[in-house]
Design a protein around this motif. Structure first.
Motif, PDB file in Angstrom:
ATOM      1  N   VAL A   1      34.642  41.311  46.799  1.00  0.00           N
ATOM      2  CA  VAL A   1      35.774  40.882  45.992  1.00  0.00           C
ATOM      3  C   VAL A   1      36.277  39.538  46.511  1.00  0.00           C
ATOM      4  O   VAL A   1      36.427  39.337  47.710  1.00  0.00           O
ATOM      5  N   THR A   2      36.504  38.607  45.576  1.00  0.00           N
ATOM      6  CA  THR A   2      36.976  37.277  45.975  1.00  0.00           C
ATOM      7  C   THR A   2      38.365  36.975  45.431  1.00  0.00           C
ATOM      8  O   THR A   2      38.955  35.965  45.767  1.00  0.00           O
TER       9      THR A   2
ATOM     10  N   GLU B   1      34.392  38.623  41.863  1.00  0.00           N
ATOM     11  CA  GLU B   1      33.591  39.048  43.012  1.00  0.00           C
ATOM     12  C   GLU B   1      32.283  38.296  43.026  1.00  0.00           C
ATOM     13  O   GLU B   1      31.912  37.644  42.053  1.00  0.00           O
TER      14      GLU B   1
ATOM     15  N   GLY C   1      27.416  44.969  43.756  1.00  0.00           N
ATOM     16  CA  GLY C   1      28.697  45.394  43.206  1.00  0.00           C
ATOM     17  C   GLY C   1      28.551  46.392  42.079  1.00  0.00           C
ATOM     18  O   GLY C   1      27.436  46.825  41.803  1.00  0.00           O
TER      19      GLY C   1
ATOM     20  N   TYR D   1      32.334  45.765  43.556  1.00  0.00           N
ATOM     21  CA  TYR D   1      32.829  45.977  44.909  1.00  0.00           C
ATOM     22  C   TYR D   1      34.231  46.583  44.923  1.00  0.00           C
ATOM     23  O   TYR D   1      34.893  46.578  45.943  1.00  0.00           O
TER      24      TYR D   1
END
Ligand code: GLU
Length: 552
Positions: free
Chosen positions: A104-105, A110, A115, A117
């Motif tokens: 995950v960003t 993400e 994923g 995620y």
């Protein structure tokens, strides 16, 4: 029991199979010995300093082995979740430069091939595995109500059962027939899916924890819940599915999970998955301010438990990371001595050098580390960071500080980039006060005069200095000038000479410069005074000297 039929009955719409998942998430193509680690927080609202500890460990362990670290959001407990929990976590990591390779960003974003995620988006996966467990006779539906479960607890208490929970003869739904299950389902009774434990009460298991060594525990016999009545997995089951299909090699997590390992190992084995290596890290402790006892850092009592505290106070991220690494790995300091300029994130992290007992978080030590780090920064770097920090946390000072960037940088540069730089600043929230006399007229207090200097002497010193003060003088000339004033004022120009014969003088040249310092800055301790006076300029310095003399 016809397990295939039961599986169809429970999961009529699940078409995905564990084989599909094996193909979709193949073993990772990584060099021999590469470690795959994950940080798996629940989005409950803030990033705890222990979380930053864990994440750093994950990232560095993966990095040191050319492996992969990823961030997984464990949001299966919707009751505990808060709206921007994910953002709080991501912001926390961003602020400290902790970067995962995958996962995950941000909120809804993400990266990576393993994923999704975020656990709430993986329900399909859990159901595919759960269905297979039912097919294999390793899971069954349980229709017990909350009342029935609490009656069970009471019964176990009354009987003095050594083990509490849903197992063996207490596990009422374990032996339901297919017909009974069908009836319950038809009646719309809610159900959870339980693990059909194969463990036995008199057996023990051993496993290796990479920082604690070999651990022996009773085998799991509990028929743990795998899926809750809403179909959402429990932590235990999600852990098994996710760490298998995300191909985690090392599960690094808090020691509070240690007691669950037998359960997890049993589930990994029931699914036919390889058990990952476990690493249970110690908790972050502190000495209680009042009682002096060592205790866990608490969200309620300790503002420093939240990572945001360090951002708000303006600790440079390098200082926090550097300090955490000294706590995390006993060989970090040796490495640092050998590699003084290296980026801390390049530290070859060694799990074996992690302590098993709680590590002590000491704000004063962090402050020292931070002072050292800031003392070695360039003025331009500090200027940029303070400008950035004040924008959010000290908007009024921000305007003053950034009005003339060259001036602010020059004052930050006093006594910097010298062999022994001053260690005055530990965090950005101290800068406003530290530099105050550059931007505001100081209220110099005569009570702060050196002991040996009377107000009348101070007045005489200022009066003698004012007519000869020359802002063009460099440091040496500036100090020589103060010395020339000394004899007439009754002060000794040489400190050494004064010490030999203190009765002969009122004081020495140091006292004379202290008077000028106090008049110009209002302080008894500052960086190089000659440079300060040059930066302030003749007009301001003269006015301050005059104003001080008027008070005496
Ligand atoms: N979501 C779990 C927690 O926040 C993670 C534990 C783990 O790393 O497996 O405690």
């Amino acid at each position: 029991m016809d397990n295939m039929k039961l599986a169809k009955l429970l999961f009529p719409d699940v078409k995905l199979t564990p084989e599909d998942l094996e193909l979709k998430y193949p073993p990772r193509d990584l060099p021999e010995g590469a470690r795959v680690t994950r940080f798996a927080p629940s989005p409950t609202g803030y990033l705890h300093i222990g979380g930053l500890f864990g994440a750093l460990t994950d990232v560095l362990v993966a990095k040191a082995s050319q492996g992969v670290s990823y961030l997984r959001i464990e949001d299966t407990d919707k009751k505990r979740e808060i709206d921007d929990g994910v953002s709080a976590i991501i912001k926390g990591f961003d602020a400290f430069g902790v970067e995962f390779d995958e996962g995950v960003t941000g909120f809804g974003t993400e990266k990576g091939d393993y994923g999704p995620y975020t656990q709430s988006q993986r329900v399909e996966i859990y159901h595919a595995v759960a269905k297979r467990m039912v097919e294999n006779g390793l899971a069954y539906p349980c229709f017990c109500t909350a009342e029935e479960l609490s009656a069970l607890r009471e019964q176990q208490e009354a009987e003095g059962a050594l083990i509490r929970g849903y197992f063996g003869k207490y596990a009422k739904c374990r032996e339901l027939s297919l017909e009974e299950i069908e009836e319950n389902l038809a009646a719309g009774k809610p159900w959870v899916l339980r693990f059909r434990s194969q463990g036995s009460e008199d057996k023990r298991i051993t496993f290796e924890d990479l920082i604690r060594g070999k651990i022996e525990m009773p085998e799991n016999i509990i028929d743990e819940v795998l899926l809750k009545s809403d179909g959402i997995p429990t932590y235990h089951f999600a852990h098994v599915c996710d760490d298998h299909f995300m191909r985690t090699t090392h599960v690094i997590r808090g020691e509070e999970w240690l007691s669950s390992v037998p359960k997890h190992i049993a589930m990994f084995k029931a699914c036919g998955y390889k058990v990952p290596k476990y690493v249970h890290t110690a908790q972050v402790m502190k000495f209680d301010d009042e009682t002096g006892d060592k205790r866990k850092l608490s969200k309620r009592k300790d503002p420093e438990a939240a990572v945001s505290y360090f951002v708000e106070k303006g600790f440079p991220r390098e200082a926090v990371i550097e300090y955490l690494l000294t706590l995390l790995n006993s060989n970090f300091e040796d490495w640092r001595r050998a590699n003084p300029e290296a980026d801390a994130m390049d530290f070859p992290f060694n799990l074996k050098k992690m302590g098993a007992s709680g590590c002590l978080f000491d704000l004063l030590k962090l402050t020292d580390v931070s002072k050292n780090i800031i003392s070695r920064m360039k003025a331009g770097d500090i200027y940029a960071r303070v400008a950035e920090w004040t924008k959010d946390y000290a908007p009024d000072f921000h305007k003053t500080f950034t009005a003339d960037p060259a001036f602010s940088t020059a004052i930050l540069n006093i006594d910097r980039e010298v062999p022994k730089p001053r260690k005055d600043i530990a965090k950005w929230d101290e800068v406003e006060d530290y530099l105050a006399y550059f931007f505001n007229e100081p209220q110099a207090d005569p009570a702060l005069l050196p002991e040996r200097v009377s107000p009348a002497d101070a007045k005489a010193i200022v009066a003698a200095y004012l007519p000869v003060y020359d802002p063009a003088e460099d440091k040496d000339a500036w100090f020589a000038r103060l010395k020339t004033l000394c004899p007439d004022l009754g002060f000794c120009p040489e400190v050494k000479e004064y010490k030999k014969n203190p009765e002969a003088f009122k004081g020495h040249v140091g006292d004379v410069s202290s008077v000028v310092r106090l008049a110009v800055t209002g302080r008894t301790n500052t960086p190089d005074l000659c440079t300060i006076m040059q930066l302030l300029g003749k007009e301001k310095v003269s006015a301050r000297l005059n104003a001080f003399a008027a008070k005496l």
